[in-house]
Design a protein around this motif. Sequence first.
Motif, PDB file in Angstrom:
ATOM      1  N   PRO A 168     -10.737  19.377 -12.341  1.00 60.47           N
ATOM      2  CA  PRO A 168     -11.298  18.417 -13.295  1.00 60.47           C
ATOM      3  C   PRO A 168     -10.424  18.209 -14.522  1.00 60.47           C
ATOM      4  O   PRO A 168     -10.630  17.259 -15.278  1.00 60.47           O
ATOM      5  N   PHE A 169      -9.422  19.081 -14.743  1.00 55.68           N
ATOM      6  CA  PHE A 169      -8.562  18.970 -15.918  1.00 55.68           C
ATOM      7  C   PHE A 169      -7.240  18.272 -15.608  1.00 55.68           C
ATOM      8  O   PHE A 169      -6.382  18.161 -16.486  1.00 55.68           O
ATOM      9  N   GLN A 170      -7.091  17.795 -14.364  1.00 54.00           N
ATOM     10  CA  GLN A 170      -5.826  17.172 -14.002  1.00 54.00           C
ATOM     11  C   GLN A 170      -5.609  15.842 -14.731  1.00 54.00           C
ATOM     12  O   GLN A 170      -4.468  15.394 -14.883  1.00 54.00           O
ATOM     13  N   CYS A 171      -6.709  15.233 -15.195  1.00 55.86           N
ATOM     14  CA  CYS A 171      -6.586  13.959 -15.922  1.00 55.86           C
ATOM     15  C   CYS A 171      -6.577  14.144 -17.438  1.00 55.86           C
ATOM     16  O   CYS A 171      -6.606  13.156 -18.183  1.00 55.86           O
ATOM     17  N   ALA A 172      -6.579  15.388 -17.885  1.00 56.06           N
ATOM     18  CA  ALA A 172      -6.573  15.640 -19.326  1.00 56.06           C
ATOM     19  C   ALA A 172      -5.173  15.438 -19.889  1.00 56.06           C
ATOM     20  O   ALA A 172      -4.234  16.154 -19.508  1.00 56.06           O
TER      21      ALA A 172
END
Length: 684
Positions: A178-182
Motif C-alpha cells: 500500500p506504500f508503493q504509491c507514496a
Amino acid sequence: MDVVWLKRDVRLHDQVPLATAVASGRPFMLLFLYEPDQMKHESVHGSHVAFVNEGLQEMEERLRQLAGGSKDDRYLTTMVAEATEALEKIHNARKIGRLLSHQETGHGVSFARDKRVSRWCRAHGVEWQQVPQSGVVRGLSASRSTETAAGTCADSLWYATWLAHLESFLQVDSIEDPFQCAADGAIHALSKRLVVLPPAARSVNGCDSSRANQPSPKTEQASAGSFPTAQDLGLPADRAGDRPSRQKGGESEAMRILADFLQVRGERYSGGISSPNSGWTACSRLSPYLAWGHISLRTVWQNVEGKKLEAKGAKWKRSLQAFIVRLQWRCNYCQRFEMRCWMETKNLCPAWEQLQKDKTYMFGDLSLLKGTSDKERLDAFENGRTGYPMVDACMRCLLQTGWLNFRMRCMLVSFAIYNLWLDWRSIAGHLARCFLDYEPGIHYPQLQMQAGTTGCDLRCYSVLRQAKDQDPKGEFIRKYIPELRGLPGQEALEPWKLPVAKLQSSGAASYPPRIVDEAKSSKGSKTAIAALQEWFQVEGQTGKQPPPLDSLLSSKQQKQAKSTAPKGSAKTSSDIAALLRGGAKAAKRRKAHGDGEIEPEAYSDEDAEHEDGEFVGLEMAAAQHASPDSTSWSCPRCTLINSATQTECDACCGPCPKAVPESRHNGFGQLHSGKRDAAIDLDD
C-alpha cells in the motif's frame, strides 16, 4: 485528515483504503474499533476477538518494520466505542476529511451501524468512500419490479450487473504494497503523516479505551498481548473463552496456508473434503482468513488462477477448478444476503412460521421427541451430548478447534432441524460462535437451505450413514469423544448396540443415551416438511396462509388413498416417500436412499463436494426440473419459484431446466453439460 477504518480487512496486501490514503499525501489515521453494540451480537465469541487481535498485532509489527520504529511505537489507533461516537471524538481532535473503508455485508446490527455512520458523515461533511472487497454490489434488488409492454415482471438486471462487477473486480491487480504509491516513501508516511490518537484521548462516554493499545495481563498469547481480550471487552463468561486448537490469525499465516494449499495440499481437494478425517488437509483452510479479511478474496482468486495455468495433471486442474467454483458461489450468496438481509431472522418461506412454538418446530407428534424440552435438546446439541457419536464428535470438534468441514456442518444442522425439531434460529447464534470463520453472508442463507425453510428444498442427512461413509473406522469419533476411546473399530459408531457389560468395561457407560430415535423423528419432520413445501409451491405464492398442519397432512393422505401409484414406481409404506412421489416437482431433484437420507440427485463425492469454510458456497436450492403437469419450477441459478408457463426465471432470466436438455448455464456465463454441470448447479 483521512481515517482508514479497519473492519474485516486487517491486512496490508490488497488494502485499497490504506493505499488510497497513503497516495493522497495527506495525514491519515489507521482506526480499529471494538464496538460495544457489535460485541453484544449473539454471533461474537472470544475466539473471534483473539483471532482478530492476532491480525492487528501482526499488522502493527509490520508497520513498525516499514517505519523503522522502536518496539514502543504505536501505529494503530484502537478504541472501545460506538462508531459515530468514536468518529465524533476524533473529529473534534482533528478534522476528518475522508473516511475510507472496505464494504461489509454483515448482520443486521452492523448494517444499522453503517447507516448511523453514513448519517454522521453527511452531517459533518465527511466523504465516506467504501471499497468493494467481496464482489458484492450495493443497491441491487432481487424483487424490484419494472413495467414492460408485457406487464409487470421482476427486475432481471441484478444478476447480470453482479456478474459483470465480479469479473471486473477480480481482474484488477491486487496492491501488494500500500506504500508503493507514496511519493515520500513508507518511512516518511508512517513517521510524519500517520496520526495516532493518544490513549488518554480515546475514552468515549465511559468506555475505557486506555488499554486498547496497551499490554493486557489477561492475555496469555503474546502475539495479541497489546490489544484487549474478550474478557476486557465485557463479553459474558460463557462466550469470552478461546478455542484451544483454533487456527491463528494474521496475514502472514494466511499467505503461508494459501501457498501450502497451492503447492502441496490442493491436489487432494477434489475427493478429499467430505470426510472430517481427510478434510483437515484436503480443504483449503483459508475460510477464517477470508471471513475476517486477513487475506483478500482477490488475492486468493488470482493466485489460484495463476496455479491453474501451470498445474500438471488432471487431478490438480480438477481440484483447482472445483475450488474456484466454490469461491464463485461464496460471492454469489454474499450478494443474495446483501439483497435479502432480513433472512437473518425471518424464514424465506413464511409458511414455516406457523410451525414455530418457542424454539421448536411442531412437526407432529411430540412423543417422537421422547418428552424432552427444547432446552434439553438444545443443550444436548450445543454440548455434544445427543447420544449420536458422529453428531457429538463434530460438535466437540467445533468447540475445540472452531472448524469443521462443510459436509459435517450440514449434517449438524440437519440433525438439529429434522431430528431435534429445533428452529434454525435457535442454533444460529451458537454455531456462529463455534465457527471461527463466521461469515453472515454465508451463515444465514445456508442455515435456511439446510433447514428446508426455503420452501423448495429438503436435505436430511442420516447421521449413521455419514458416520459409516466418512468415519468408517471411528477414528474421528474416538479423537473427540473420550468416553468411546475404549471401543475399537465400528463399535464406536453405534455404542447403543453393545451389551451393557461391554460399555462398562470399555468406559463407554458414561456416554449419554440417544436423545431421540433418529428414524422416527426424521420421518415425522420430513413428512410435515414435504407436505408444507408441496402446498407452498402450489398455493403459497398467492399470499394465502397455510392450513393447520394436521389438516394439511389429512388432506394429503386422503388424496393418496384415492390415487394409484405410477406403474413401475418404487413400493414403500413410508409416508414421506409417498408424499415425495406425490409431488413430481420435488421428486425430480431428490433421491431417497435406503436409510432415509435424501440428497440432491446429482450428488457424489467426486463431482459435487462442498467447500470447506463457513458454509461456503451455498448449496443451490431448487434445481427442480419441470414436468408437464408441474405448477411451478424453481430456478437452478437463483432459487426463485416461477410459474409453469414461464420459460425464463423472473429474477435472473435463467432458462427453465426443461428448456435446455443439452446443456445448462452454471450461473457464471459458462456452459457445461452432463453430470458435472448438474453437480455445480445443485451443490455449490
